[in-house]
Design a protein around this motif. Structure first.
Motif, PDB file in Angstrom:
ATOM      1  N   GLY A  28      38.222  40.957  40.975  1.00  0.00           N
ATOM      2  CA  GLY A  28      37.545  42.237  40.838  1.00  0.00           C
ATOM      3  C   GLY A  28      36.043  42.148  40.721  1.00  0.00           C
ATOM      4  N   ALA A  29      35.481  40.953  40.778  1.00  0.00           N
ATOM      5  CA  ALA A  29      34.028  40.820  40.644  1.00  0.00           C
ATOM      6  C   ALA A  29      33.361  41.178  41.953  1.00  0.00           C
ATOM      7  N   GLY A  30      32.363  42.038  41.867  1.00  0.00           N
ATOM      8  CA  GLY A  30      31.591  42.407  43.051  1.00  0.00           C
ATOM      9  C   GLY A  30      30.489  41.406  43.271  1.00  0.00           C
ATOM     10  N   SER A  31      29.548  41.767  44.115  1.00  0.00           N
ATOM     11  CA  SER A  31      28.469  40.840  44.424  1.00  0.00           C
ATOM     12  C   SER A  31      27.599  40.554  43.210  1.00  0.00           C
ATOM     13  N   GLY A  32      27.542  41.491  42.239  1.00  0.00           N
ATOM     14  CA  GLY A  32      26.724  41.255  41.054  1.00  0.00           C
ATOM     15  C   GLY A  32      27.527  40.746  39.879  1.00  0.00           C
ATOM     16  N   GLY A  33      28.815  40.530  40.051  1.00  0.00           N
ATOM     17  CA  GLY A  33      29.687  40.125  38.949  1.00  0.00           C
ATOM     18  C   GLY A  33      29.590  38.655  38.646  1.00  0.00           C
ATOM     19  N   ALA A  34      30.201  38.277  37.557  1.00  0.00           N
ATOM     20  CA  ALA A  34      30.246  36.875  37.176  1.00  0.00           C
ATOM     21  C   ALA A  34      31.150  36.119  38.136  1.00  0.00           C
ATOM     22  N   THR A  35      30.866  34.863  38.335  1.00  0.00           N
ATOM     23  CA  THR A  35      31.704  34.015  39.163  1.00  0.00           C
ATOM     24  C   THR A  35      32.482  33.094  38.249  1.00  0.00           C
ATOM     25  N   ALA A  36      33.794  33.120  38.375  1.00  0.00           N
ATOM     26  CA  ALA A  36      34.628  32.304  37.504  1.00  0.00           C
ATOM     27  C   ALA A  36      34.709  30.889  38.036  1.00  0.00           C
ATOM     28  N   PRO A  37      34.301  29.904  37.241  1.00  0.00           N
ATOM     29  CA  PRO A  37      34.440  28.522  37.668  1.00  0.00           C
ATOM     30  C   PRO A  37      35.911  28.133  37.764  1.00  0.00           C
ATOM     31  N   THR A  38      36.229  27.261  38.683  1.00  0.00           N
ATOM     32  CA  THR A  38      37.583  26.741  38.812  1.00  0.00           C
ATOM     33  C   THR A  38      37.656  25.447  38.020  1.00  0.00           C
ATOM     34  N   THR A  39      38.696  25.288  37.207  1.00  0.00           N
ATOM     35  CA  THR A  39      38.804  24.080  36.399  1.00  0.00           C
ATOM     36  C   THR A  39      40.005  23.254  36.830  1.00  0.00           C
ATOM     37  N   THR A  40      39.888  21.942  36.659  1.00  0.00           N
ATOM     38  CA  THR A  40      41.004  21.034  36.881  1.00  0.00           C
ATOM     39  C   THR A  40      41.177  20.220  35.618  1.00  0.00           C
ATOM     40  N   ALA A  41      42.354  19.685  35.419  1.00  0.00           N
ATOM     41  CA  ALA A  41      42.654  18.942  34.197  1.00  0.00           C
ATOM     42  C   ALA A  41      41.646  17.818  33.988  1.00  0.00           C
ATOM     43  N   GLY A  42      41.066  17.758  32.790  1.00  0.00           N
ATOM     44  CA  GLY A  42      40.138  16.690  32.460  1.00  0.00           C
ATOM     45  C   GLY A  42      38.749  16.870  33.030  1.00  0.00           C
ATOM     46  N   SER A  43      38.484  17.987  33.673  1.00  0.00           N
ATOM     47  CA  SER A  43      37.188  18.183  34.304  1.00  0.00           C
ATOM     48  C   SER A  43      36.116  18.566  33.278  1.00  0.00           C
ATOM     49  N   ASN A  44      34.857  18.403  33.678  1.00  0.00           N
ATOM     50  CA  ASN A  44      33.756  18.864  32.835  1.00  0.00           C
ATOM     51  C   ASN A  44      33.866  20.361  32.592  1.00  0.00           C
ATOM     52  N   LEU A  45      34.240  21.134  33.627  1.00  0.00           N
ATOM     53  CA  LEU A  45      34.378  22.578  33.455  1.00  0.00           C
ATOM     54  C   LEU A  45      35.424  22.922  32.407  1.00  0.00           C
ATOM     55  N   GLN A  46      36.504  22.183  32.403  1.00  0.00           N
ATOM     56  CA  GLN A  46      37.543  22.447  31.412  1.00  0.00           C
ATOM     57  C   GLN A  46      37.010  22.182  30.002  1.00  0.00           C
ATOM     58  N   ARG A  47      36.278  21.108  29.825  1.00  0.00           N
ATOM     59  CA  ARG A  47      35.672  20.809  28.517  1.00  0.00           C
ATOM     60  C   ARG A  47      34.661  21.879  28.133  1.00  0.00           C
ATOM     61  N   LEU A  48      33.858  22.316  29.107  1.00  0.00           N
ATOM     62  CA  LEU A  48      32.834  23.324  28.849  1.00  0.00           C
ATOM     63  C   LEU A  48      33.457  24.612  28.324  1.00  0.00           C
ATOM     64  N   THR A  49      34.597  24.994  28.887  1.00  0.00           N
ATOM     65  CA  THR A  49      35.223  26.280  28.553  1.00  0.00           C
ATOM     66  C   THR A  49      36.248  26.174  27.432  1.00  0.00           C
ATOM     67  N   THR A  50      36.253  25.072  26.712  1.00  0.00           N
ATOM     68  CA  THR A  50      37.191  24.900  25.607  1.00  0.00           C
ATOM     69  C   THR A  50      36.449  25.022  24.288  1.00  0.00           C
ATOM     70  N   GLY A  51      36.671  26.108  23.593  1.00  0.00           N
ATOM     71  CA  GLY A  51      36.117  26.268  22.248  1.00  0.00           C
ATOM     72  C   GLY A  51      34.708  26.823  22.211  1.00  0.00           C
ATOM     73  N   VAL A  52      34.173  26.828  21.008  1.00  0.00           N
ATOM     74  CA  VAL A  52      32.835  27.355  20.733  1.00  0.00           C
ATOM     75  C   VAL A  52      31.898  26.174  20.485  1.00  0.00           C
ATOM     76  N   TRP A  53      30.750  26.202  21.164  1.00  0.00           N
ATOM     77  CA  TRP A  53      29.756  25.132  21.038  1.00  0.00           C
ATOM     78  C   TRP A  53      28.664  25.559  20.062  1.00  0.00           C
ATOM     79  N   LYS A  54      28.411  24.728  19.053  1.00  0.00           N
ATOM     80  CA  LYS A  54      27.417  25.012  18.013  1.00  0.00           C
ATOM     81  C   LYS A  54      26.157  24.200  18.281  1.00  0.00           C
ATOM     82  N   TRP A  55      25.037  24.915  18.307  1.00  0.00           N
ATOM     83  CA  TRP A  55      23.738  24.288  18.580  1.00  0.00           C
ATOM     84  C   TRP A  55      23.330  23.377  17.426  1.00  0.00           C
TER      85      TRP A  55
END
Length: 157
Positions: A28-55
């Motif tokens: 449902g994302a239009g041209s101005g919408g967010a783009t959902a990254p595709t994740t694979t098991a063990g990928s950096n993207l999967q780690r990035l999207t797991t949990g809350v990151w504290k600065w």
């Protein structure tokens, strides 16, 4: 490895060849919408999207550094649908991001406008997030690198 002045990125892996990462549009994302990254098991993207990151801290190329006064109040959560939830001290920020296995850009969105009591680094934290161009993991830490090799931010879960 990230080259200086946005000169590119080299990614090294162990073992056999791995498929190139892909980015798929969110349903449902239009041209101005967010783009959902595709994740694979063990990928950096999967780690990035797991949990809350504290600065934890940041440093720029001139040697200036910032330490989070309270990491629980300065957080980023990268959702699998390409949206981001950010806590900047007493303010909440919506946003979106685009990422692959090494590149990352963050688009800040609507922000609450509370005046956080001192000492606060809310504005500085948001400015730094807007400068991010890539990322990598150092052990359990997430490292966000700024454009043109001008600095970095360190996060932990």
């Amino acid at each position: 490895l990230a080259f200086k002045v946005d000169g590119g990125i080299m990614t090294f892996t162990t073992g056999g060849a791995q498929p190139a990462p892909s980015v798929q549009p969110a349903p449902g994302a239009g041209s101005g919408g967010a783009t959902a990254p595709t994740t694979t098991a063990g990928s950096n993207l999967q780690r990035l999207t797991t949990g809350v990151w504290k600065w934890q801290q940041s440093a720029d190329s001139s040697g200036k550094s910032w330490t989070s006064p309270n990491p629980a109040n300065y957080t980023v959560q990268f959702n699998a649908d390409g949206t981001a939830g950010i806590q900047a001290d007493c303010n909440r920020v919506g946003g979106s991001y685009k990422a692959d296995e090494t590149s990352l850009t963050i688009q800040l969105g609507p922000t609450t406008l509370m005046a956080c009591p001192p000492p606060t680094l809310d504005s500085e934290f948001l400015r730094q997030l807007s400068e991010v161009s890539s990322y990598f993991f150092d052990g359990n830490s997430l490292i966000l690198l700024w454009k043109m090799d001008t600095g970095s931010m360190k996060f932990a879960q």
